[in-house]
Design an enzyme around this catalytic site. Structure first.
Site, PDB file in Angstrom:
ATOM      1  N   ASP A  30       0.815  -1.190  -0.073  1.00  0.00           N
ATOM      2  CA  ASP A  30       0.111   0.091  -0.176  1.00  0.00           C
ATOM      3  C   ASP A  30       0.934   1.211  -0.099  1.00  0.00           C
ATOM      4  OD1 ASP A  30      -1.260   2.137   0.886  1.00  0.00           O
ATOM      5  OD2 ASP A  30      -3.105   0.831   1.465  1.00  0.00           O
ATOM      6  N   HIS A  31       1.175   1.803  -1.139  1.00  0.00           N
ATOM      7  CA  HIS A  31       1.800   2.880  -1.309  1.00  0.00           C
ATOM      8  C   HIS A  31       1.956   3.996  -0.134  1.00  0.00           C
ATOM      9  CE1 HIS A  31      -0.464   5.260  -3.893  1.00  0.00           C
ATOM     10  NE2 HIS A  31       0.123   6.305  -3.377  1.00  0.00           N
ATOM     11  N   HIS A  41      -5.603   2.759   1.358  1.00  0.00           N
ATOM     12  CA  HIS A  41      -4.941   3.903   1.840  1.00  0.00           C
ATOM     13  C   HIS A  41      -5.487   4.655   3.329  1.00  0.00           C
ATOM     14  CE1 HIS A  41      -3.089   3.189  -1.872  1.00  0.00           C
ATOM     15  NE2 HIS A  41      -3.884   3.916  -2.536  1.00  0.00           N
TER      16      HIS A  41
HETATM   17  C1  BG6 Z   1      -3.978   4.963  -5.921  1.00  0.00           C
HETATM   18  C2  BG6 Z   1      -5.470   5.150  -6.558  1.00  0.00           C
HETATM   19  O1  BG6 Z   1      -3.809   3.866  -5.031  1.00  0.00           O
HETATM   20  O2  BG6 Z   1      -3.662   6.267  -5.303  1.00  0.00           O
HETATM   21  C3  BG6 Z   1      -5.613   6.282  -7.126  1.00  0.00           C
HETATM   22  O3  BG6 Z   1      -5.753   3.778  -7.293  1.00  0.00           O
HETATM   23  C4  BG6 Z   1      -5.308   7.791  -6.510  1.00  0.00           C
HETATM   24  O4  BG6 Z   1      -6.891   6.431  -7.741  1.00  0.00           O
HETATM   25  C5  BG6 Z   1      -3.684   7.208  -5.932  1.00  0.00           C
HETATM   26  O5  BG6 Z   1      -5.414   8.765  -7.431  1.00  0.00           O
HETATM   27  C6  BG6 Z   1      -3.508   8.622  -4.950  1.00  0.00           C
HETATM   28  O6  BG6 Z   1      -2.239   8.294  -4.543  1.00  0.00           O
HETATM   29  P1  BG6 Z   1      -1.218   9.634  -4.147  1.00  0.00           P
HETATM   30  O7  BG6 Z   1       0.254   9.082  -3.711  1.00  0.00           O
HETATM   31  O8  BG6 Z   1      -1.296  10.645  -5.279  1.00  0.00           O
HETATM   32  O9  BG6 Z   1      -1.979  10.383  -2.947  1.00  0.00           O
END
Ligand code: BG6
Length: 514
Positions: free
Chosen positions: A204-205, A267
């Protein structure tokens, strides 16, 4: 050469990244022609290479359907580095040094034959790099390909100890991890038929973001706030993840997922658990994940009757952003003209435990909101006995702690002070910590951190099987009651449907202006 140890020291210490080196490894990327590989994975690997985290003995093997030579793959990935890396190569020679570690195997995900080629190729690479068969398999494909890949890795004898005697095997699984509890459970079953849980890294990034990791350091590395972190002092918590982007080119995926699966299950519940969990006894993957699971188990699942009152769903209609007109969701390419997929969700969560009893967590996330901002606001209670009259009091959000996760990363604390003048007027003032001014701009991307963790065997920042399944139970409960939850429309560029304001107004509260 011995395999890398499974655990390391405190993963949040600033020295941690610098101390570590990934040791010899093969990283096999399934979905090597995809967007994620080009935009995130290869640039992250290039940056790890630049910083010396990769030993000389490593290979990155792209695996995808299309026929391609190693040279073609290298040229394409070289272009990705140039386009997406946070740092540019210092010279063409340096870039070529990195690209020389890239290899390509073509094969279909469903067909075993490609996996035998892959195994032969990895064996040959072990010989040429003089290294053990340490292999990290990265599933960067659409999720419907996950089961075939996992089964074929197993059948093809690529999962240790079958693959070789002296190497480790790990697997990174991208989101979405299933689309409900049943499919997540099934996927976990498929994975466990081939891998042990300790070999599995569900990515989960958000957990790779410095500011998200800092939630724990802020809470548990200081003695100031933890005593206040409970129902006695906290009135409520607001978590906002707003994006100005629309659905973009991901219509196919998004139509199936909706924002509840795309953002909340993953997230947002990760951020939520870090805010709400109990302090773990030690700083290791098991202790931390045990606490995250515990708080998810205490989450009050709204009853079918409660869902329409606690959840607001919305979809953007045409509007404007930054002065430019933008289409509504139904007008976007690839979206069904009568789609009822939600692009916005606001919800009220409560936790049935001693710490949080009676403290609502209000969550909102949406596409095509006015700006990109991720923010956690801890709103403290008003003083129990107020001696200043109504006119002299500040707003309801005077005692406020805000964790700004992105952008303008930082933390601010607001409290009431006497505004100068002949009468007593309490005005909110702010104390600010900004990452950029205290530490300089963030030096790593989330994917760099997480790939390095997987390569060094640290699963602290990855979701465990029970964590993922529990987070789906909340989503399942809500989605099962979508029919009774009206789909509100909101103008692109606005802060979501009015019903989301009403959700808080009913509790005599309101959303913070961000
Ligand atoms: C991704 C989602 O996991 O996270 C996207 O699939 C979203 O829809 C993105 O835009 C948001 O990531 P960050 O790092 O830009 O907040």
């Amino acid at each position: 050469m011995s395999a890398v140890k499974e655990t390391f020291g405190n993963p949040f210490s600033s020295q941690f990244m610098r101390m570590r080196q990934a040791g010899p490894f093969h990283l096999v990327i399934f979905g090597a022609s995809g967007d994620l590989t080009q935009r995130k994975l290869i640039p992250a690997l290039f940056n790890l290479f630049l910083d010396g985290y990769a030993a000389d003995q490593f290979s990155i093997v792209g695996f995808a359907r299309r026929e391609k030579s190693d040279e073609q793959f290298r040229a394409e990935m070289g272009a990705s580095v140039r386009q997406y890396s946070r740092r540019q190569p210092e010279s063409e020679e340096q870039l070529q040094q990195f690209l020389a570690h890239l290899h390509y195997v073509s094969g279909s995900f469903e067909n075993e034959a490609g996996y035998y080629h892959l195994k032969d190729r990895l064996k040959a690479l072990c010989l040429s790099y003089q290294m053990p068969s340490n292999a990290l398999f990265y599933l960067a494909t659409p999720p419907d390909a996950f089961p075939d890949i996992i089964r074929n890795l197993h059948r093809g004898g690529l999962v240790s100890p079958v693959f070789d005697v002296d190497g480790w095997t790990r697997i990174v699984v991208e989101k979405p991890f299933g689309r409900d509890t049943a499919t997540a459970w099934e996927l976990n079953g498929t994975i466990h038929a081939a891998f042990r849980e300790r070999q599995v890294y569900r990515i989960d990034h958000y957990l790779g973001k410095e500011t998200v990791q800092n939630i724990l350091v802020f809470r548990l590395g200081n003695s100031i706030f933890e005593p206040l972190w409970n129902r006695r002092y906290i009135d409520h918590v607001q978590i906002t993840v707003a994006e100005s982007l629309g659905v973009g080119s991901r219509a196919g995926y998004f139509e199936q997922a909706g924002i509840i699966r795309d953002m909340i299950q993953s997230h947002i519940l990760q951020v939520f658990t870090l805010i709400a969990m109990e302090p773990p006894a030690t700083f290791d993957a098991t202790a931390i994940r045990d606490e995250k699971v515990k708080v998810l188990k205490s989450l009050h699942l709204p009853s079918p009757e409660q869902v329409p009152f606690q959840v607001v769903r919305g979809q953007y209609s045409p509007g404007s952003l930054g002065g430019e007109p933008v289409p509504g969701y139904l007008q976007e390419a690839g979206i069904a003209p009568n789609s009822s997929t939600e692009t916005y969700v606001a919800l009220k969560l409560t936790i049935d435990n001693w710490r949080w009893s009676g403290v609502p967590f209000y969550i909102r996330t949406g596409k095509r909101l006015p700006k990109r901002v991720t923010d956690v606001a801890i709103v403290f209670k008003e003083p129990p006995h107020m001696i200043f009259d109504e006119a002299g009091r500040g707003s309801r959000h005077t005692n406020l702690l805000r964790l700004r996760l992105q952008p303008q990363e930082g933390i601010s604390l607001s409290f009431g002070a006497k505004a100068p003048g002949p009468t007593v007027k309490v005005a909110p003032v702010h104390m600010d910590f900004m990452y950029a001014s205290s530490f300089g701009a963030s030096s790593t991307e989330a994917y760099e951190r997480l790939i390095l963790d997987a390569l060094t065997g640290d699963s602290t920042l990855f979701a465990r099987e029970d964590e993922v399944e529990l987070s789906w139970s909340l989503v399942d409960r809500i989605v099962a009651n979508w029919q009774s939850t009206k789909l509100h429309s909101y103008s692109a560029g606005g802060w979501g449907p009015e019903a989301a304001d009403d959700l808080l107004k009913r509790d005599a509260r309101d959303w913070l202006r961000l």
